[in-house]
Design a protein around this motif. Structure first.
Motif, short mmCIF file in Angstrom:
data_model
loop_
_atom_site.label_atom_id
_atom_site.label_comp_id
_atom_site.label_asym_id
_atom_site.label_seq_id
_atom_site.Cartn_x
_atom_site.Cartn_y
_atom_site.Cartn_z
N HIS A 77 0.86 -1.18 0.00
CA HIS A 77 0.00 0.00 0.00
C HIS A 77 0.90 1.24 0.00
CE1 HIS A 77 -3.76 -2.11 0.78
NE2 HIS A 77 -3.17 -2.77 1.76
N LEU A 102 -2.20 8.69 -4.87
CA LEU A 102 -2.00 7.87 -6.07
C LEU A 102 -1.22 8.64 -7.14
CD1 LEU A 102 -2.63 5.09 -7.22
CD2 LEU A 102 -4.74 6.03 -8.18
N GLY A 106 -6.42 -2.36 -8.06
CA GLY A 106 -7.61 -2.07 -7.27
C GLY A 106 -8.08 -0.65 -7.46
N ALA A 107 -8.94 -0.22 -6.55
CA ALA A 107 -9.54 1.11 -6.64
C ALA A 107 -8.50 2.19 -6.39
CB ALA A 107 -10.67 1.23 -5.62
N GLY A 108 -8.78 3.40 -6.87
CA GLY A 108 -7.85 4.50 -6.71
C GLY A 108 -7.81 5.02 -5.29
N SER A 117 -4.68 2.32 -2.43
CA SER A 117 -4.52 1.37 -3.53
C SER A 117 -3.26 0.54 -3.34
CB SER A 117 -4.38 2.10 -4.87
OG SER A 117 -5.61 2.56 -5.33
N HIS A 118 -3.30 -0.68 -3.83
CA HIS A 118 -2.08 -1.46 -3.90
C HIS A 118 -1.22 -0.96 -5.05
CE1 HIS A 118 -4.41 -4.45 -1.54
NE2 HIS A 118 -3.22 -4.83 -1.12
N LEU A 119 0.08 -1.02 -4.85
CA LEU A 119 1.03 -0.75 -5.91
C LEU A 119 1.90 -1.98 -6.08
CD1 LEU A 119 2.05 1.52 -7.83
CD2 LEU A 119 3.81 2.01 -6.11
N SER A 164 -0.66 0.02 -10.62
CA SER A 164 -1.58 0.14 -9.49
C SER A 164 -2.63 -0.96 -9.62
CB SER A 164 -2.24 1.52 -9.46
OG SER A 164 -2.95 1.76 -10.65
#
Length: 249
Positions: free
Chosen positions: A66, A71, A123-125, A129-131, A121
């Motif tokens: 995360h 973002l 998932g959702a913004g 978000s996961h990176l 990236s």
């Protein structure tokens, strides 16, 4: 001193389609950061969806986490990753080879590409978000020239340039430790110290380069990177900020 960052998981897979794809599958099920390493990848890819082949003995791993930033700033972790790669490689290579970092996401050894970085990236913004940061290093062998685009920079390997044998398993811990330390620096002090350290290792800084996208080619002197990570070129028509491009020397 530990050789693995505290609170970071490690998954070592014998075979997978790609570590980036595995990261996307794991993202909904893990809470903390995790490195995903594969000995063999069957469907790896590089920037812009390009195929990427991994000869046996080379390094392939993805860090899933995360990002502790907005973002819009997540792409700056590419510079953190490049510095971590440079540090980890330097630990093994020492004076046996000359390392530099090529904007935006490659590490060079004696002027040839030895490693690359890919960010995505998942998932959702938003800030949670996961990176996923995918890293490939030619430890044992460079990909055959026939697999490369005609304009691609010539690849090299650590073994071929230095005669050193480094296994993927022994390369991951110093890389993970370096990234963890540099990421904490970035999250505490912002991009400025990362930018300064990156520029000190930048390939062709102060020299003429060509930045090429699918629609435009820009030639100019590589002066610096700005606080967004964009390459600043001094062109015949004034300064030009390049946010994304392939760079040629």
């Amino acid at each position: 001193m530990t050789d693995w960052p505290e609170g970071v998981a490690r998954h070592v897979l014998a075979r997978v389609d790609s570590t980036m794809a595995e990261a996307a599958r794991l993202a909904p099920r893990i809470a903390g950061p995790a490195w995903i390493q594969a000995r063999v990848q069957t469907a790896a890819r590089g920037r812009r969806g390009r195929d990427w082949k991994m000869p046996e003995g080379n390094f392939a791993a993805t860090l899933l986490f995360h990002p502790k930033c907005e973002l819009t700033q997540a792409a700056l972790y590419s510079f953190v990753a490049a510095l971590a790669l440079d540090e980890a490689l330097s630990r093994f290579i020492g004076p046996a080879g000359r390392l530099s970092i090529k904007w935006p996401n490659d590490v060079l050894l004696n002027g040839g590409k030895v490693a690359g970085i890919l960010l995505e990236s998942i998932g959702a913004g938003g800030p949670l978000s996961h990176l996923a940061i995918g890293i490939g290093v030619n430890l044992a062998e460079a990909p055959p020239a026939a697999q490369l685009e005609a304009s691609a920079m010539a690849p090299v390997s650590v073994a071929g340039e230095t005669g050193l044998t480094i296994t993927p398993e022994e390369f991951l811990p110093p890389l993970a430790m370096a990234f963890d330390r540099l990421a904490r620096q970035f999250e505490t002090y912002g991009f400025a110290p990362i930018r300064t350290a990156w520029l000190a290792r930048a390939a062709r800084l102060g020299e003429t380069v060509v930045a090429r996208t699918t629609t435009q080619t820009t030639e100019g002197v590589f002066e610096t990177i700005d606080d967004t990570g964009a390459m600043i070129l001094r062109t015949a028509h004034g300064p030009r900020a390049i946010a994304a491009a392939d760079v040629f020397f």
